[in-house]
Design a protein around this motif. Structure first.
Motif, PDB file in Angstrom:
ATOM      1  N   SER A   1     -50.871 -19.364  -2.477  1.00 10.46           N
ATOM      2  CA  SER A   1     -52.191 -18.588  -2.564  1.00 10.46           C
ATOM      3  C   SER A   1     -53.237 -19.249  -2.619  1.00 10.46           C
ATOM      4  N   SER A   2     -53.379 -20.814  -2.406  1.00 14.63           N
ATOM      5  CA  SER A   2     -54.442 -21.808  -2.538  1.00 14.63           C
ATOM      6  C   SER A   2     -54.261 -22.600  -1.768  1.00 14.63           C
ATOM      7  N   ASP A   3     -55.511 -23.700  -2.227  1.00 15.75           N
ATOM      8  CA  ASP A   3     -55.478 -24.908  -1.275  1.00 15.75           C
ATOM      9  C   ASP A   3     -54.758 -26.046  -1.811  1.00 15.75           C
ATOM     10  N   LEU A   4     -53.984 -25.855  -3.003  1.00 18.93           N
ATOM     11  CA  LEU A   4     -53.459 -26.899  -3.641  1.00 18.93           C
ATOM     12  C   LEU A   4     -52.215 -27.575  -3.057  1.00 18.93           C
ATOM     13  N   VAL A   5     -51.672 -28.805  -3.482  1.00 15.98           N
ATOM     14  CA  VAL A   5     -50.557 -29.214  -3.179  1.00 15.98           C
ATOM     15  C   VAL A   5     -49.903 -29.474  -4.313  1.00 15.98           C
ATOM     16  N   ALA A   6     -48.678 -29.456  -4.418  1.00 18.21           N
ATOM     17  CA  ALA A   6     -47.615 -29.692  -5.728  1.00 18.21           C
ATOM     18  C   ALA A   6     -46.530 -30.544  -5.008  1.00 18.21           C
ATOM     19  N   THR A   7     -46.196 -31.540  -6.042  1.00 22.45           N
ATOM     20  CA  THR A   7     -44.937 -32.272  -6.036  1.00 22.45           C
ATOM     21  C   THR A   7     -44.012 -31.675  -6.854  1.00 22.45           C
ATOM     22  N   LEU A   8     -42.753 -31.092  -6.321  1.00 19.89           N
ATOM     23  CA  LEU A   8     -41.840 -30.371  -7.025  1.00 19.89           C
ATOM     24  C   LEU A   8     -40.298 -30.877  -6.569  1.00 19.89           C
ATOM     25  N   MET A   9     -39.738 -30.644  -7.610  1.00 19.23           N
ATOM     26  CA  MET A   9     -38.157 -30.730  -7.375  1.00 19.23           C
ATOM     27  C   MET A   9     -37.817 -29.618  -6.048  1.00 19.23           C
ATOM     28  N   GLU A  10     -37.022 -30.172  -5.216  1.00 27.27           N
ATOM     29  CA  GLU A  10     -36.626 -29.186  -4.205  1.00 27.27           C
ATOM     30  C   GLU A  10     -35.881 -28.195  -4.652  1.00 27.27           C
ATOM     31  N   GLY A  11     -35.239 -28.159  -5.574  1.00 26.53           N
ATOM     32  CA  GLY A  11     -34.394 -26.794  -5.937  1.00 26.53           C
ATOM     33  C   GLY A  11     -35.103 -25.852  -6.669  1.00 26.53           C
ATOM     34  N   VAL A  12     -36.364 -26.281  -7.211  1.00 22.39           N
ATOM     35  CA  VAL A  12     -37.297 -25.479  -7.836  1.00 22.39           C
ATOM     36  C   VAL A  12     -37.971 -24.683  -6.665  1.00 22.39           C
ATOM     37  N   VAL A  13     -38.420 -25.236  -5.965  1.00 24.79           N
ATOM     38  CA  VAL A  13     -39.094 -24.307  -4.423  1.00 24.79           C
ATOM     39  C   VAL A  13     -37.918 -23.483  -3.794  1.00 24.79           C
ATOM     40  N   ARG A  14     -36.560 -24.051  -3.743  1.00 23.96           N
ATOM     41  CA  ARG A  14     -35.537 -23.077  -3.407  1.00 23.96           C
ATOM     42  C   ARG A  14     -35.192 -21.868  -4.238  1.00 23.96           C
ATOM     43  N   ALA A  15     -35.252 -22.045  -5.601  1.00 26.35           N
ATOM     44  CA  ALA A  15     -35.128 -21.176  -6.520  1.00 26.35           C
ATOM     45  C   ALA A  15     -36.147 -19.804  -6.796  1.00 26.35           C
ATOM     46  N   SER A  16     -37.430 -20.408  -6.424  1.00 28.38           N
ATOM     47  CA  SER A  16     -38.654 -19.778  -6.833  1.00 28.38           C
ATOM     48  C   SER A  16     -38.843 -18.441  -6.132  1.00 28.38           C
TER      49      SER A  16
END
Length: 295
Positions: A232-247
């Motif tokens: 919901s923003s213009d931000l970019v985040a660098t995360l662990m792929e598993g966090v994105v998948r489970a979020s």
């Protein structure tokens, strides 16, 4: 303890001689034990009769609770020698970092329901990686699972799984759908996820090697809040792929390969050396690495 064992044998056999045979003591040793028990408890405990030794009311009062206590001690000693998961009611204490809890716990609970349905799990959270050492040293966790901590000889570790980094943007971000270049990456406002509340993460270290510094707009300690903020923003985040998948937000963000060589994040299982040969904990430590964390 020896006196209580002698008392239990006398209650069972009602004979000094037979009680001694039962627990591997001579008759003089059993007589001496009975004398000491009488002195300590202020009661005759056993009196002679035509049918052998008869317990006094005081001895009868003591027999049941002492018998239960000795049986429980025996079960405890047997527990340290052999572990039977199907019938065990043991309690395992596990220290978990946030992402490790999402990855490991559902699979571990499902496996334990099959193999050891009566065991109890007690979870302990830790944030800073070296807090895992504190939990293990204090005996508050049998094992911990998280990113590698400072190496100390008394703490043993085993690799479990790795997570690779990805960059995420909101689905309709101007850069979504394009190859994310270092130039476009550096133009953006960044969200840094740091459970340990550090302002210099893995990405910053990689950029610093190239003499670069990104603009941090938000620093966040909660891993699983990051995809919602990015969506919901213009931000970019660098995360662990598993966090994105489970979020729950994987379908609401654009996922891209980072324009940096970041390498994977390792997750290890650790335990204290003093518990290395404990049968129950060895069994648990054999279960965890076989849970198939990938995918």
């Amino acid at each position: 303890m020896n006196l209580l064992v002698a008392f239990d044998a006398l209650m069972a056999e009602r004979s000094v001689t037979r009680a001694g045979i039962r627990i591997g003591r001579t008759q003089p040793a059993m007589s001496a034990a009975l004398s000491r028990l009488r002195a300590l408890l202020g009661d005759e405990l056993f009196v002679r009769s035509p049918d052998g030794l008869q317990p006094t009311p005081r001895a009868l009062d003591l027999a049941e609770p002492l018998g239960h206590a000795l049986a429980e001690i025996q079960r405890t000693l047997e527990f340290t020698q052999i572990f039977e998961p199907a019938s065990s009611t043991a309690t395992f204490s596990i220290g978990l970092s946030e992402h490790a809890a999402f990855v490991v716990l559902p699979k571990l609970l499902a496996r334990l329901r099959q193999l050891a349905p009566n065991v109890v799990l007690r979870m302990r959270n830790f944030v800073h990686r070296d807090d895992a050492i504190t939990l293990l040293d204090a005996g508050e966790a049998d094992i911990t699972i998280g990113v590698p901590h400072t190496s100390v000889g008394r703490i043993l570790s085993q690799p479990l799984f790795e997570e690779r980094f990805v960059c995420i943007l909101r689905k309709d971000h101007p850069e979504a759908g394009r190859l994310l270049t270092l130039k476009s990456f550096m133009r953006m406002s960044h969200l840094l996820v740091s459970p340990e509340n550090e302002r210099f993460g893995t990405v910053d270290a990689a950029l610093a090697k190239q003499g670069l510094r990104r603009r941090l707009a938000v620093t966040l300690p909660q891993l699983y809040a990051a995809p919602a903020l990015v969506a919901s923003s213009d931000l970019v985040a660098t995360l662990m792929e598993g966090v994105v998948r489970a979020s729950g937000y994987a379908d609401k963000v654009y996922v891209s390969q980072p324009p940096l060589d970041l390498g994977p994040v390792a997750f290890n299982m650790s335990w204290h050396r003093r518990n290395d040969v404990h049968p129950a904990q060895r069994w648990l430590r054999a279960i965890v690495p076989n849970l198939e964390f990938g995918g």
